[in-house]
Design a protein around this motif. Structure first.
Motif, PDB file in Angstrom:
ATOM      1  N   GLY A 184      35.379  37.837  39.535  1.00 41.39           N
ATOM      2  CA  GLY A 184      36.806  37.567  39.590  1.00 41.39           C
ATOM      3  C   GLY A 184      37.533  38.481  40.553  1.00 41.39           C
ATOM      4  N   PHE A 185      37.266  39.777  40.476  1.00 43.17           N
ATOM      5  CA  PHE A 185      37.944  40.710  41.372  1.00 43.17           C
ATOM      6  C   PHE A 185      37.585  40.447  42.832  1.00 43.17           C
ATOM      7  CE2 PHE A 185      38.533  43.564  37.586  1.00 43.17           C
ATOM      8  CZ  PHE A 185      39.913  43.662  37.689  1.00 43.17           C
ATOM      9  N   LEU A 186      36.310  40.173  43.096  1.00 44.26           N
ATOM     10  CA  LEU A 186      35.903  39.904  44.478  1.00 44.26           C
ATOM     11  C   LEU A 186      36.535  38.625  45.008  1.00 44.26           C
ATOM     12  CD1 LEU A 186      32.120  40.925  44.463  1.00 44.26           C
ATOM     13  CD2 LEU A 186      34.102  42.280  45.185  1.00 44.26           C
ATOM     14  N   LYS A 187      36.727  37.654  44.145  1.00 41.17           N
ATOM     15  CA  LYS A 187      37.318  36.383  44.590  1.00 41.17           C
ATOM     16  C   LYS A 187      38.767  36.544  45.022  1.00 41.17           C
ATOM     17  CE  LYS A 187      37.232  31.481  43.707  1.00 41.17           C
ATOM     18  NZ  LYS A 187      36.668  30.390  42.888  1.00 41.17           N
ATOM     19  N   CYS A 207      39.575  43.287  46.734  1.00 37.83           N
ATOM     20  CA  CYS A 207      38.857  44.382  46.078  1.00 37.83           C
ATOM     21  C   CYS A 207      37.502  44.610  46.723  1.00 37.83           C
ATOM     22  CB  CYS A 207      38.670  44.073  44.588  1.00 37.83           C
ATOM     23  SG  CYS A 207      40.214  43.869  43.687  1.00 37.83           S
ATOM     24  N   ASP A 208      37.124  45.873  46.819  1.00 38.32           N
ATOM     25  CA  ASP A 208      35.809  46.257  47.321  1.00 38.32           C
ATOM     26  C   ASP A 208      35.054  46.984  46.209  1.00 38.32           C
ATOM     27  OD1 ASP A 208      36.301  45.408  50.080  1.00 38.32           O
ATOM     28  OD2 ASP A 208      37.701  47.112  50.132  1.00 38.32           O
ATOM     29  N   LEU A 209      33.908  46.445  45.813  1.00 38.86           N
ATOM     30  CA  LEU A 209      33.098  47.085  44.777  1.00 38.86           C
ATOM     31  C   LEU A 209      32.382  48.275  45.395  1.00 38.86           C
ATOM     32  CD1 LEU A 209      31.983  47.106  41.895  1.00 38.86           C
ATOM     33  CD2 LEU A 209      30.147  45.586  42.695  1.00 38.86           C
ATOM     34  N   VAL A 210      32.813  49.492  45.019  1.00 35.01           N
ATOM     35  CA  VAL A 210      32.278  50.696  45.664  1.00 35.01           C
ATOM     36  C   VAL A 210      31.244  51.415  44.811  1.00 35.01           C
ATOM     37  CG1 VAL A 210      34.341  51.032  47.065  1.00 35.01           C
ATOM     38  CG2 VAL A 210      34.198  52.114  44.804  1.00 35.01           C
ATOM     39  N   ASP A 266      35.965  28.035  29.551  1.00 35.74           N
ATOM     40  CA  ASP A 266      35.708  27.946  30.996  1.00 35.74           C
ATOM     41  C   ASP A 266      35.832  29.300  31.690  1.00 35.74           C
ATOM     42  OD1 ASP A 266      35.659  25.318  30.240  1.00 35.74           O
ATOM     43  OD2 ASP A 266      36.846  24.592  31.929  1.00 35.74           O
ATOM     44  N   ASN A 267      34.880  29.576  32.587  1.00 32.91           N
ATOM     45  CA  ASN A 267      34.833  30.875  33.264  1.00 32.91           C
ATOM     46  C   ASN A 267      35.957  31.088  34.263  1.00 32.91           C
ATOM     47  OD1 ASN A 267      32.616  32.026  31.978  1.00 32.91           O
ATOM     48  ND2 ASN A 267      31.147  31.034  33.345  1.00 32.91           N
ATOM     49  N   VAL A 268      36.649  30.019  34.641  1.00 36.75           N
ATOM     50  CA  VAL A 268      37.772  30.183  35.562  1.00 36.75           C
ATOM     51  C   VAL A 268      38.830  31.114  34.970  1.00 36.75           C
ATOM     52  CG1 VAL A 268      39.098  28.183  34.727  1.00 36.75           C
ATOM     53  CG2 VAL A 268      39.323  28.915  37.117  1.00 36.75           C
ATOM     54  N   ALA A 269      38.838  31.279  33.660  1.00 36.38           N
ATOM     55  CA  ALA A 269      39.793  32.190  33.022  1.00 36.38           C
ATOM     56  C   ALA A 269      39.651  33.610  33.563  1.00 36.38           C
ATOM     57  CB  ALA A 269      39.588  32.193  31.508  1.00 36.38           C
ATOM     58  N   HIS A 270      38.414  34.039  33.841  1.00 36.15           N
ATOM     59  CA  HIS A 270      38.201  35.391  34.348  1.00 36.15           C
ATOM     60  C   HIS A 270      38.777  35.548  35.752  1.00 36.15           C
ATOM     61  CE1 HIS A 270      35.675  36.301  30.928  1.00 36.15           C
ATOM     62  NE2 HIS A 270      34.978  35.202  31.157  1.00 36.15           N
ATOM     63  N   GLU A 271      38.671  34.518  36.559  1.00 36.65           N
ATOM     64  CA  GLU A 271      39.243  34.569  37.906  1.00 36.65           C
ATOM     65  C   GLU A 271      40.763  34.694  37.842  1.00 36.65           C
ATOM     66  OE1 GLU A 271      37.914  31.143  40.025  1.00 36.65           O
ATOM     67  OE2 GLU A 271      35.780  31.545  39.650  1.00 36.65           O
ATOM     68  N   THR A 297      41.755  38.336  36.538  1.00 34.83           N
ATOM     69  CA  THR A 297      41.641  39.399  37.543  1.00 34.83           C
ATOM     70  C   THR A 297      42.657  39.219  38.663  1.00 34.83           C
ATOM     71  OG1 THR A 297      39.796  38.122  38.490  1.00 34.83           O
ATOM     72  CG2 THR A 297      39.230  39.991  37.083  1.00 34.83           C
ATOM     73  N   ALA A 298      42.971  37.978  39.011  1.00 34.22           N
ATOM     74  CA  ALA A 298      44.012  37.737  40.021  1.00 34.22           C
ATOM     75  C   ALA A 298      45.362  38.245  39.523  1.00 34.22           C
ATOM     76  CB  ALA A 298      44.087  36.251  40.361  1.00 34.22           C
ATOM     77  N   ASP A 299      45.638  38.053  38.241  1.00 30.87           N
ATOM     78  CA  ASP A 299      46.891  38.532  37.652  1.00 30.87           C
ATOM     79  C   ASP A 299      46.944  40.050  37.651  1.00 30.87           C
ATOM     80  OD1 ASP A 299      49.391  38.083  36.174  1.00 30.87           O
ATOM     81  OD2 ASP A 299      48.303  38.855  34.436  1.00 30.87           O
ATOM     82  N   ILE A 300      45.812  40.698  37.379  1.00 28.64           N
ATOM     83  CA  ILE A 300      45.752  42.159  37.384  1.00 28.64           C
ATOM     84  C   ILE A 300      46.082  42.693  38.782  1.00 28.64           C
ATOM     85  CG2 ILE A 300      44.148  44.118  37.236  1.00 28.64           C
ATOM     86  CD1 ILE A 300      42.761  42.459  34.943  1.00 28.64           C
ATOM     87  N   VAL A 301      45.486  42.108  39.798  1.00 25.08           N
ATOM     88  CA  VAL A 301      45.732  42.545  41.174  1.00 25.08           C
ATOM     89  C   VAL A 301      47.177  42.276  41.570  1.00 25.08           C
ATOM     90  CG1 VAL A 301      45.144  42.097  43.589  1.00 25.08           C
ATOM     91  CG2 VAL A 301      43.325  42.356  41.887  1.00 25.08           C
ATOM     92  N   ALA A 302      47.711  41.112  41.210  1.00 28.69           N
ATOM     93  CA  ALA A 302      49.097  40.776  41.554  1.00 28.69           C
ATOM     94  C   ALA A 302      50.074  41.761  40.921  1.00 28.69           C
ATOM     95  CB  ALA A 302      49.410  39.353  41.107  1.00 28.69           C
ATOM     96  N   CYS A 303      49.803  42.176  39.693  1.00 31.04           N
ATOM     97  CA  CYS A 303      50.690  43.131  39.030  1.00 31.04           C
ATOM     98  C   CYS A 303      50.575  44.520  39.635  1.00 31.04           C
ATOM     99  CB  CYS A 303      50.410  43.157  37.531  1.00 31.04           C
ATOM    100  SG  CYS A 303      50.977  41.658  36.673  1.00 31.04           S
ATOM    101  N   LEU A 304      49.399  44.880  40.118  1.00 31.90           N
ATOM    102  CA  LEU A 304      49.275  46.133  40.862  1.00 31.90           C
ATOM    103  C   LEU A 304      50.082  46.078  42.149  1.00 31.90           C
ATOM    104  CD1 LEU A 304      45.584  47.455  40.796  1.00 31.90           C
ATOM    105  CD2 LEU A 304      47.639  48.576  39.923  1.00 31.90           C
ATOM    106  N   ASP A 305      50.077  44.921  42.786  1.00 30.83           N
ATOM    107  CA  ASP A 305      50.817  44.754  44.037  1.00 30.83           C
ATOM    108  C   ASP A 305      52.322  44.865  43.836  1.00 30.83           C
ATOM    109  OD1 ASP A 305      48.554  44.327  45.574  1.00 30.83           O
ATOM    110  OD2 ASP A 305      48.706  42.138  45.519  1.00 30.83           O
ATOM    111  N   HIS A 306      52.821  44.168  42.842  1.00 30.59           N
ATOM    112  CA  HIS A 306      54.264  43.925  42.752  1.00 30.59           C
ATOM    113  C   HIS A 306      54.922  44.489  41.501  1.00 30.59           C
ATOM    114  CE1 HIS A 306      53.496  41.294  46.094  1.00 30.59           C
ATOM    115  NE2 HIS A 306      52.728  40.507  45.366  1.00 30.59           N
ATOM    116  N   GLY A 307      54.154  45.129  40.630  1.00 33.74           N
ATOM    117  CA  GLY A 307      54.709  45.575  39.366  1.00 33.74           C
ATOM    118  C   GLY A 307      54.680  44.443  38.352  1.00 33.74           C
TER     119      GLY A 307
END
Length: 352
Positions: free
Chosen positions: A33-36, A40-43, A278-283, A286-296
């Motif tokens: 999900g995060f990579l999609k 995000c870069d898995l380090v 359905d696994n699309v829930a994970h995508e 994680t997209a919501d997590i990244v968006a909230c990091l971006d914009h609060g």
């Protein structure tokens, strides 16, 4: 240019239903999900089993491998950490990540084996401004989104009661108690009354569970909720929403969503393209997590939501211990279930 986030994972077991798997392999769903998101870069990854870590690293581009997650946090300074271990490790790992300066932590559910640990995880992250989420990912699936949309539109009239059924209060129940809060617009619970039966030494991911349970609670807005768990508890669906003008059911199988509303003479299937697993829930999570990091803003899977759910779970156990209703907030720190098992008050060793 949009910021890129350094991602690290703690706990990278084998994929579900593959050789050597000890769980659902949720780290794979998190990372995919995060990579999609493309952001995000898995380090780095940390796992006490080198063979699991090497297999995971080979699959996802060769992140650096650590056996000690504290060393990984210090050396890599990730912005996002996924925690995909068994529940007894969630609290120390989450608090360590928060103290290491991680900006967002996405942890598997349930929160922790005790109410005190769950609170401390949340409080540590709030104190440091860390975005903490727990993977109640079904909130993002169409059947549940559609049901909440129908509630909000007034299709069932005034919301009166919510019902759910699953195998246990803790591991599966955390999903459904969370969903009942989702349906009721995150309204906090006011009180909980419950009873559990423990006849066998039953554990999931190392945490003992009841064999059968009954939990009723009242939300602050007057809506009632009931969850039945374990043996002989089939209510005919997974979730049921009851209003003054109709009923909505979400099934385990087809039809996934159906409604019987005022003026109808039978059930009507509500078209949805997705199921409840359905696994699309994970995508989307994680997209919501990244968006909230971006914009609060607060993610849909925020620990503020998860904490309300977890309080109901441990209040249910506490109600069984007291043989009485528990008014919230819950002021104990332990899990009454674990304490009663340890003291021989319930379970297969009762009275021994």
């Amino acid at each position: 240019m949009a910021e890129r986030y350094r991602l690290a994972v703690i706990g990278v077991g084998r994929p579900w239903r593959t050789e050597g798997a000890t769980g659902f392999g949720m780290a794979h769903a998190h990372v995919q999900g995060f990579l999609k998101t493309g952001r995000c870069d898995l380090v780095a990854i940390a796992d006490v089993r080198r063979d699991n870590a090497e297999a995971f690293a080979e699959r996802y581009g060769g992140p650096r491998i650590y056996e000690d997650y504290n060393q990984m946090l210090e050396a890599e300074r990730p912005a996002i950490v996924s925690i995909c271990t068994w529940p007894h490790l969630h609290a120390p790992m989450t608090i360590a990540a928060a103290e290491a300066g991680v900006r967002a932590i996405h942890c598997e559910k349930p929160m922790a084996p005790t109410w005190g640990e769950a609170r401390r995880m949340h409080e540590a992250c709030v104190a440091r401004g860390v975005q903490l989420t727990f993977n109640h990912q079904r909130r993002f699936l169409e059947p549940f989104q559609k049901a909440r949309e129908m509630i909000r539109s007034g299709a069932v009239g005034k919301l009166l009661r919510l019902e759910a059924q699953c195998s246990d209060l803790y591991d599966w129940g955390t999903h459904w108690i969370d969903m009942l809060h989702f349906f009721n617009d995150e309204t906090p619970a006011q009180w909980v009354i419950a009873q559990i039966d423990c006849r066998t030494a039953r554990k999931v991911f190392g945490v003992p569970l009841e064999d059968q349970g009954l939990c009723q609670f009242r939300f602050e807005n007057g809506v009632f909720a009931t969850l039945v768990t374990g043996k002989d508890t089939d209510i005919g669906c997974a979730n049921r929403i009851i209003g003054a003008n109709g009923v909505i059911e979400i099934g385990w199988d087809q039809p996934v969503v159906r409604a019987w509303l005022r003026g109808q003479s039978d059930w009507v299937e509500i078209p949805v393209a997705e199921g409840i697993h359905d696994n699309v829930a994970h995508e989307r999570a994680t997209a919501d997590i990244v968006a909230c990091l971006d914009h609060g803003g607060r993610p849909l899977l925020s620990s503020f939501n998860a904490l309300r759910t977890t309080e109901v779970i441990f209040a249910a156990y506490e109600s069984s211990r007291r043989r009485a209703r528990v008014d919230l907030p819950l002021l104990t720190d332990d899990s009454a279930l674990l304490t009663m098992l340890d003291e021989g008050l319930i379970g297969p060793n009762r009275g021994a």
